[in-house]
Design an enzyme around this catalytic site. Structure first.
Site, mmCIF file in Angstrom:
data_model
loop_
_atom_site.group_PDB
_atom_site.id
_atom_site.type_symbol
_atom_site.label_atom_id
_atom_site.label_comp_id
_atom_site.label_asym_id
_atom_site.label_seq_id
_atom_site.Cartn_x
_atom_site.Cartn_y
_atom_site.Cartn_z
ATOM 1 N N GLY A 215 20.999 -14.187 -14.131
ATOM 2 C CA GLY A 215 20.253 -14.701 -13.431
ATOM 3 C C GLY A 215 19.861 -15.134 -15.155
ATOM 4 O O GLY A 215 19.977 -16.278 -15.920
ATOM 5 N N SER A 216 18.224 -15.062 -15.335
ATOM 6 C CA SER A 216 17.563 -15.707 -16.708
ATOM 7 C C SER A 216 18.036 -15.309 -17.841
ATOM 8 O O SER A 216 17.461 -16.072 -19.052
ATOM 9 C CB SER A 216 15.585 -15.181 -16.272
ATOM 10 O OG SER A 216 15.637 -16.093 -15.027
ATOM 11 N N THR A 217 18.821 -13.885 -18.385
ATOM 12 C CA THR A 217 19.490 -13.822 -19.266
ATOM 13 C C THR A 217 19.890 -15.138 -20.033
ATOM 14 O O THR A 217 20.064 -15.052 -21.058
ATOM 15 C CB THR A 217 19.619 -12.352 -19.002
ATOM 16 O OG1 THR A 217 21.252 -12.142 -18.335
ATOM 17 C CG2 THR A 217 18.968 -11.303 -19.267
ATOM 18 N N LYS A 219 19.229 -18.007 -20.124
ATOM 19 C CA LYS A 219 18.896 -19.092 -20.665
ATOM 20 C C LYS A 219 18.733 -19.041 -21.978
ATOM 21 O O LYS A 219 18.865 -19.874 -22.597
ATOM 22 C CB LYS A 219 17.524 -19.089 -20.174
ATOM 23 C CG LYS A 219 17.169 -19.290 -18.701
ATOM 24 C CD LYS A 219 15.971 -18.625 -18.261
ATOM 25 C CE LYS A 219 15.792 -19.300 -16.160
ATOM 26 N NZ LYS A 219 14.319 -18.773 -15.677
#
Length: 492
Positions: A215-217, A219
């Protein structure tokens, strides 16, 4: 008469030589064949004839041995078994061994040649010295904080010391008691069947053997690629990102949970986890540079051992631009272990260098003489030091004024990144809650800890699930435990 005596003597000598040759054949040249024969129990009897050495956490043995008085005499025991099960593994008289019990078996069983002055003589006599000790890098307070924080929900925690790669915590839940598998009776067999039939898979080491969409980790990786490549040169400059963002070559639109993401700066997009900005960034950076940066962080590395093997985290190397855009926000088929994401945040905290994670500090004889000690090793450079400094600034903003406020710790600088990873057919599964972070005490010279937390079955309404709400408090508890231990060490 003398002639017959001479002949008898020669015949006796020949028979003796033949006997010795046959004995040598059996004892030396064919010993391995006999040792490996399932009908030969001598190996098992010898293996369990003396106590195994101990696995040590924080100066205290978390394993032991119990004299049963049976043919397989010494049975393995565990202190706080479920707490350390996914570090020690099990040593079973029926089912073999796993994890440290397996990789360090030669030291623990006393068969490592380094433990004997005359290893060849031990091979002949089948004797061995007492089992040695395996001293781990685990911080017991951090381990317990992670275990307590997960509260038997499905999930995992990995914590590292950024400057050295020392594994400070490694927890997977639900867990199990490895002592239930130690013996060779019906109780061990029933425990084995029960554990293997449990749909929650308590023997699965989710911290190192299970991969998840990050997920957004992820990023953090995309931001590193954008900064290192020069795609982004100013953290506060507008990125020209539309909201919604149409995936390249498709009619599929990507939107955001947060407001204000249209044309947002990298700083704002990182603080509030704007999918549209990072999907466009990944597509702009390009497949080659994204693949290279992910590889520098440790993705697609099939040879990582700590010392037991770690499942490789993956970033696809053959994607179109739409797939790349999704992969750049930790979706599509990007997969990561919690240990890998701890390595990502540790690299940020450590100025861009990825240290090789290791769980064993040293091995010793039974009386404490060091056999082998582990020193820190740099595995690769994930990004430039300048990019790492900018990412520390971005991650600090996430905790100070963004989605990671639940990880803040008084007296320390904390950087973090939240993540909510969709999965299942049509994203129908309960999202995974992620949080990765690092902490640097105000009076310390360098960050003390980097943590990754994933919670599979967060107890929240679907729309409320977030790494900041479910995983960040667990990371905070682990970081506080390590900071407290580090402060105590500085005062000594």
């Amino acid at each position: 008469m003398t002639k017959y005596i001479h002949r008898a003597a020669v015949l006796s000598a020949l028979l003796l030589v033949a006997l010795l040759v046959n004995a040598a054949r059996v004892q030396v040249f064919e010993a391995g064949t006999y040792d490996g024969n399932p009908a030969n129990r001598r190996g098992a009897i010898a293996r369990w004839s003396q106590p195994r050495g101990d696995i040590v956490v924080g100066g205290r043995a978390v394993t032991g041995s119990r004299d049963t008085g049976e043919q397989l005499r010494h049975e393995r025991t565990y202190r706080d078994g479920p707490l350390y099960a996914h570090i020690t593994g099990f040593a079973s008289q029926l089912y073999g061994s796993t994890l440290l019990e397996h990789t360090e078996d030669a030291v623990l069983a006393g068969t490592d040649p380094m433990m004997s002055l005359l290893p060849a003589w031990n091979d002949v006599t089948r004797s061995r010295p007492p089992g040695g000790r395996v001293v781990t890098t685990i911080d017991p307070a951090a381990q317990r904080a992670a275990f307590t924080g997960l509260r038997n929900r499905r999930g995992a925690v990995a914590a590292l010391e950024p400057a050295t790669g020392r594994v400070l915590a490694l927890v997977s839940t639900p867990s199990y008691d490895p002592g239930k598998l130690s013996g060779n009776g019906p109780d061990a067999a029933m425990a084995w069947a029960r554990l293997n039939g449990d749909p929650a898979r308590p023997m699965l080491n989710r911290a190192i053997r299970q991969t998840y969409p990050p997920g957004s980790t992820f990023k953090v990786v995309t931001a590193a690629a954008a900064l290192d490549s020069g795609t982004i040169r100013d953290l506060d400059a507008r990125t020209g990102s539309p909201d919604p963002f149409t995936l390249p070559g498709t009619r599929t639109s990507l939107s955001n949970a947060a407001d204000g993401c249209e044309n947002a700066s990298l700083r704002y997009a990182f603080e509030w986890s704007c999918n549209t900005v990072f999907a466009k960034l990944g597509a702009d950076v390009g497949l080659s540079r994204m693949t290279s940066t992910a590889g520098n962080f440790g993705f697609n590395d099939t040879g990582l051992r700590i010392p037991f093997g770690v499942a490789p985290s993956t970033f696809d190397t053959t994607m179109d631009r739409a797939q790349l855009a999704l992969s750049s926000i930790g979706q599509y088929n990007t997969r990561a272990t919690p240990l890998q994401m701890a390595m990502v945040t540790a690299a940020v905290a450590n100025g861009g260098s990825v240290m090789t994670p290791h769980l064993v500090d040293r091995t010793t004889t039974s009386i404490g003489a060091t056999l082998k000690a582990r020193s820190p090793r740099t595995r690769r450079l994930a990004m430039t030091p300048a990019t790492a400094a900018e990412l520390r600034e971005l991650m600090t903003d996430v905790v100070r004024k963004g989605t990671g406020a639940n990880a803040a710790i008084p007296g320390a600088t904390v950087g973090g990144k939240t993540g909510t990873a969709q999965h299942g057919v049509g994203n129908s599964g309960t999202p995974y809650a992620w949080f990765i972070s690092w902490a640097h005490a105000d009076e310390a010279l360098e960050p003390a800890v980097a943590v990754a937390v994933v919670v599979e079955d967060a107890n929240a309404v679907r729309d409320d699930i977030s790494g900041g709400g479910d995983a960040a408090p667990i990371a905070r508890a682990v970081m506080k435990a390590v900071l407290k231990s580090a402060a105590a060490d500085r005062r000594r």
